[in-house]
Design an enzyme around this catalytic site. Structure first.
Site, PDB file in Angstrom:
ATOM      1  N   CYS A   1      -4.569   0.119  -2.345  1.00 39.47           N
ATOM      2  CA  CYS A   1      -2.858   1.406  -2.505  1.00 39.47           C
ATOM      3  C   CYS A   1      -2.380   0.276  -3.148  1.00 39.47           C
ATOM      4  O   CYS A   1      -1.586   1.148  -3.979  1.00 39.47           O
ATOM      5  CB  CYS A   1      -2.809   1.703  -1.096  1.00 39.47           C
ATOM      6  SG  CYS A   1      -1.858   2.963  -1.380  1.00 39.47           S
TER       7      CYS A   1
ATOM      8  N   CYS B   1      -4.759   5.516   6.407  1.00 40.72           N
ATOM      9  CA  CYS B   1      -3.905   6.776   6.595  1.00 40.72           C
ATOM     10  C   CYS B   1      -4.785   7.640   6.419  1.00 40.72           C
ATOM     11  O   CYS B   1      -4.211   9.168   7.085  1.00 40.72           O
ATOM     12  CB  CYS B   1      -2.814   6.378   5.713  1.00 40.72           C
ATOM     13  SG  CYS B   1      -3.246   6.573   4.208  1.00 40.72           S
TER      14      CYS B   1
END
Length: 358
Positions: free
Chosen positions: A101, A197
């Site tokens: 990410c 997440c």
């Protein structure tokens, strides 16, 4: 400078943005929407991409007094992070999606967009430091070693590091919360984000089975004797001890650990803890966070987990792979993880582990 503050909705990114404004920079706040349907991801204050987080980020921007926007990066996130997570597990490796990410979204995509819009760089709330040297900007550990995030930032190349600002690297986390309270930021005591997440339950194996299906396969010992059955080799990781589903105990009652994952045959190999020992590792796709290293052997430290110990080693780059030979054996190292080389507190570079040796 004209800067974009990446605001996750947490206390760190809020204080980082406030500090940049206080230093006289022209700042806008941006929250990254990483899912077209945020309910697919975690709800609550433990993630960094929920509806609640976007609201917290907007309120913080209002208090700081900066414009605020939400950027839809759901497609980029799914392609660069979620699909990579699945393909790595399917190949028998153990990925770190937070590194991907940072590499693909928070810096590559955001910095590219920022530069195209005429901004000079990106501010984040990561705990790390940079220094300007004759060889360019270099990446270093944070003052707060318990919160240091240089490991997950070691996927940034020199160009990305040159465009990144980390205002919190010289401050302890406890002082950041106190500063947030003084600034009137409602997120001052908001819990830090944890886990992955896009796995709302925190159950990686269950999440993978839902998307990749489950296929029964054998669990075998090192002699090839089947001692159990699993529902997908990709749901296991090297060094795992719990939840193996083994039906035949060892003669002395000692636990077994995952030693090897064979995705083609859908087989999981288990054995004794001492068989996990690794003394050398090799990484592919090396990224340099500063000057390229000279040929030959160098002394330094290698870190293989986000909050793991820095292990003394001799390292070198052979033109294709980054190689580290450890002074002391390490247990339970999986391919797919990142190996990050340090010299003192400076990040030399990183690579994705593709091979280990005892």
């Amino acid at each position: 400078m004209k800067l974009i503050a990446a605001m996750s909705g947490g206390v760190d990114s809020a204080v980082a943005a406030a500090r940049a404004v206080e230093e006289g920079h022209d700042v806008i706040g941006v929250h990254l929407a990483l899912s077209s349907n945020p309910q697919k991801y975690r709800s609550g204050a433990r993630g960094c991409c929920t509806i609640e987080d976007s609201h917290d980020a907007r309120r913080a921007a209002d208090v700081i007094g900066i414009p605020f926007y939400i950027w839809d990066m759901a497609d980029e996130f799914h392609a660069g992070v979620v699909e990579n997570f699945m393909s790595e597990y399917k190949a028998g490796r153990t990925p770190n999606p937070c590194l991907r990410c940072n590499e693909k979204i928070k810096f590559a995509a955001v910095l590219d967009r920022a530069k195209a819009m005429g901004f000079d760089g990106v501010i984040t709330g990561h705990y790390a430091r940079t220094r300007d040297t004759q060889a360019g900007k270099t990446l270093h550990r944070a003052v707060d070693r318990l919160k240091d995030q240089s490991y997950v930032l070691a996927v940034l190349n020199r160009e990305q590091i040159s465009g990144a600002l980390f205002p919190l690297g010289d401050t302890e986390k406890v002082d950041i919360r106190l500063e947030a309270e003084r600034r009137g930021l409602a997120v001052a005591q908001k819990p830090d984000s944890h886990d992955i997440c896009f796995v709302p339950s925190g159950d990686n194996a269950g999440w993978l089975r839902e998307r990749m299906g489950s296929e029964d396969g054998p669990i075998v010992d090192q002699d090839g004797k089947q001692i159990g059955t699993h529902k997908g080799a990709y749901t296991y990781t090297i060094g795992q001890r719990k939840g193996l589903g083994i039906t035949i105990p060892t003669s002395d009652g000692s636990p077994r650990f995952v030693l090897k994952i064979e995705p083609v045959s859908n087989t999981v190999v288990v054995g004794a803890r001492e068989e996990l020992a690794v003394t050398s590792m090799k990484g592919e796709r090396a990224i340099w966070c500063g000057p390229n290293i000279a040929p030959g052997d160098h002394r330094g430290y290698v870190q293989v987990r986000a909050h793991g110990a820095a292990l003394a080693c001799t390292y070198r780059y052979d033109g294709t792979h980054l190689v580290a030979d450890l002074d002391q054996p390490l247990l339970g190292l999986a391919t797919g993880q990142a190996m990050v080389i340090y010299e003192g507190d400076r990040v030399v570079g990183s690579a994705t582990i593709c091979e280990t040796a005892a």
